[in-house]
Scaffold this motif. Structure first.
Motif, short mmCIF file in Angstrom:
data_model
loop_
_atom_site.label_atom_id
_atom_site.label_comp_id
_atom_site.label_asym_id
_atom_site.label_seq_id
_atom_site.Cartn_x
_atom_site.Cartn_y
_atom_site.Cartn_z
N UNK A 1 0.74 -1.13 0.04
CA UNK A 1 -0.03 0.11 0.00
C UNK A 1 1.00 1.24 0.08
N UNK A 2 0.45 2.29 -0.84
CA UNK A 2 1.15 3.63 -0.66
C UNK A 2 1.08 4.22 0.90
N UNK A 3 2.39 4.83 1.03
CA UNK A 3 2.34 5.51 2.23
C UNK A 3 2.27 7.17 2.06
N UNK A 4 1.36 7.59 3.06
CA UNK A 4 1.20 9.00 2.79
C UNK A 4 1.76 9.96 4.20
N UNK B 1 -8.39 22.46 8.72
CA UNK B 1 -9.54 21.84 8.28
C UNK B 1 -9.33 20.89 7.27
N UNK B 2 -8.75 21.14 6.16
CA UNK B 2 -8.34 20.16 5.15
C UNK B 2 -7.40 19.16 5.49
N UNK B 3 -6.65 19.61 6.46
CA UNK B 3 -5.54 18.36 6.89
C UNK B 3 -6.62 17.40 7.87
N UNK B 4 -7.48 17.91 8.60
CA UNK B 4 -8.25 16.93 9.42
C UNK B 4 -9.06 16.11 8.44
N UNK B 5 -9.73 16.65 7.37
CA UNK B 5 -10.59 15.87 6.76
C UNK B 5 -9.80 14.90 5.97
N UNK B 6 -8.73 15.61 5.35
CA UNK B 6 -7.90 14.43 4.32
C UNK B 6 -7.53 13.25 5.32
N UNK B 7 -6.93 13.44 6.59
CA UNK B 7 -6.42 12.43 7.78
C UNK B 7 -7.53 11.48 7.76
N UNK B 8 -8.82 11.92 8.04
CA UNK B 8 -10.29 11.14 8.54
C UNK B 8 -10.19 10.18 7.19
N UNK B 9 -10.15 10.90 5.92
CA UNK B 9 -10.70 10.26 4.57
C UNK B 9 -9.28 9.13 4.40
N UNK B 10 -8.26 9.12 4.66
CA UNK B 10 -7.31 8.19 4.47
C UNK B 10 -7.30 6.97 5.56
N UNK C 1 -7.25 2.04 1.90
CA UNK C 1 -6.53 1.55 0.75
C UNK C 1 -5.32 2.32 0.53
N UNK C 2 -4.69 3.03 1.59
CA UNK C 2 -3.52 3.79 1.37
C UNK C 2 -3.15 3.86 3.00
N UNK C 3 -1.72 4.16 3.41
CA UNK C 3 -1.45 4.04 4.72
C UNK C 3 -0.96 5.42 5.06
N UNK C 4 -1.77 6.02 6.09
CA UNK C 4 -1.42 7.36 6.75
C UNK C 4 -0.38 7.07 7.58
N UNK C 5 1.19 7.35 7.30
CA UNK C 5 2.00 6.94 8.21
C UNK C 5 2.05 7.89 9.36
N UNK C 6 2.09 9.41 8.91
CA UNK C 6 2.19 10.17 9.83
C UNK C 6 1.68 11.55 9.49
#
Lengths: 251, 251
Positions: free
Chosen positions: B1-4, B11-20, B25-30
């Motif tokens: 899986x791709x790592x992000x 706001x955008x960072x939080x909504x993105x983090x939640x979505x990942x 289907x992708x790994x939010x590493x940090x």
């Protein structure tokens, strides 16, 4: 069942006629239309009259014509003492001829040709000259819609102005966005989700809480870029006026 | 899986983090955040870093900070040659430091605190400096959203201006309608259906076809009544400017 006559053949008249036919909880006995061909797809010929003199007997007459014609049409009605309402947001009850019992039956919605409306969800704003008529008005309204409000002429005037802002002017914002897309070979449909989410947000947040964008962030750099981009005088003017207004209202 | 890795905590960072996290289907590493407490409800502590020097290795770094900070943050990254994107509608790709491979990952949506967004429906507008990076960008985008568009910097600039009109300015129309309601003791919620229907209409009609109201009808009497009603200088000015613009555009 209560019997209704609709007078008019425009957008509102057509959407109302369709709603009465569908609901089945009131009888649409007749529609008066100067242009009967506009109703041919909705109603059998015998339900349409082109003469006010032969208009049928009913429990309520709904005048759904242009604002300017309401007073005239109401005074041409060849009867007295019956319940007659109009459907306008901006015309007072008193504009109806006083020979009949007067009322207002204002659907708070935007009606277009070629776009069906779920009438159950259209708020109906009612007003009656005589208290006892309110029950008939409300019964008819509830046969069409889940949401019925008692709204006097003064409040209705305010509501109509508010409706122009939230609907007619919002739609114009879509129109300006659409022309910017068109000029830059971007399909307007890419903005559909943003438009729906913006509308949906104010179901749960106040518009002040929901406000986003460069104006409310006081992001002067982005605002400058946008004004540079908008070469056209009219759109630039609107961008400036609304940015200023957002900053005055929310900031 | 791709790592992000996400850089930012707004706001955008939080909504993105939640979505990942949700998509799986992708790994939010940090996530890098100057204000880690803003992310405490979303992520375990070990996934949050407050130092750019210890930022984890990943296939893509998403800078989701305010427009003004993008250039700075991108030049502070302690590595080279990796894929680094920003999420802004109005900042060009070139604002990112050229030591990394650059791209844009622009979610075309309005994000507010306290209002969840279905990220599957958010159009993601992508741009990459190097053709070969586009595949990674697109794969990550498709792991979050059903709608992915390739949009260059020039088109994105136009799209952002269009988005301000259809979203930020429409919301301001709701705000003005809301204050008119408030001043006249009308619950703003009475307008919710009208707002939703107005937005929904442009899914099937063009905004020009969907336009209704006194301006497009050239209904001078109603316009005069509304201007009389609007004593406040600012709202009256906006009413005039937009009525004029509707008549110039559509009429």
């Amino acid at each position: 069942m209560l019997r209704v006559v609709i007078i008019g053949s425009g957008n509102v008249a057509q959407h109302l006629a369709k709603a009465f036919v569908r609901s089945g909880r009131a009888t649409l006995v007749q529609v008066y239309a100067r242009h009967p061909e506009k109703l041919a797809h909705l109603l059998p010929e015998e339900k349409i009259t082109t003469s006010l003199d032969t208009v049928a007997e009913a429990d309520m007459y709904i005048i759904a014509v242009s604002d300017d014609a309401i007073a005239d049409v109401s005074s041409q009605l060849p009867f007295e003492g019956r319940l007659v309402v109009h459907t306008s947001g901006s015309v007072s009850l008193e504009q109806l001829d006083g020979k009949n019992r007067r009322g207002v039956f204002y659907p708070l919605q935007t009606f277009s040709k070629n776009k069906d409306v779920d009438f159950k969800k259209v708020p109906l704003c009612l007003e009656s000259e005589h208290e006892k008529d309110y029950a008939v008005l409300a019964e008819l309204a509830k046969s069409l819609s889940d949401t019925v409000h008692k709204i006097g002429s003064e409040q209705r005037k305010a509501l109509h102005v508010a409706a122009v802002f939230v609907s007619n002017f919002s739609n114009h914002m879509y129109a300006l966005g659409s022309s910017i897309c068109e000029e830059n070979d971007i399909p307007f449909s890419i903005l559909n989700q943003l438009i729906m989410e913006t509308a949906d947000k104010v179901n749960t947040l106040s518009p002040a809480q929901a406000q986003t964008g460069p104006a409310i962030r006081h992001d002067g750099k982005t605002i400058e870029k946008h004004l540079d981009f908008l070469k056209d005088g009219n759109r630039k003017e609107i961008y400036k006026v609304l940015t200023q207004s957002i900053q005055n209202t929310n900031g």
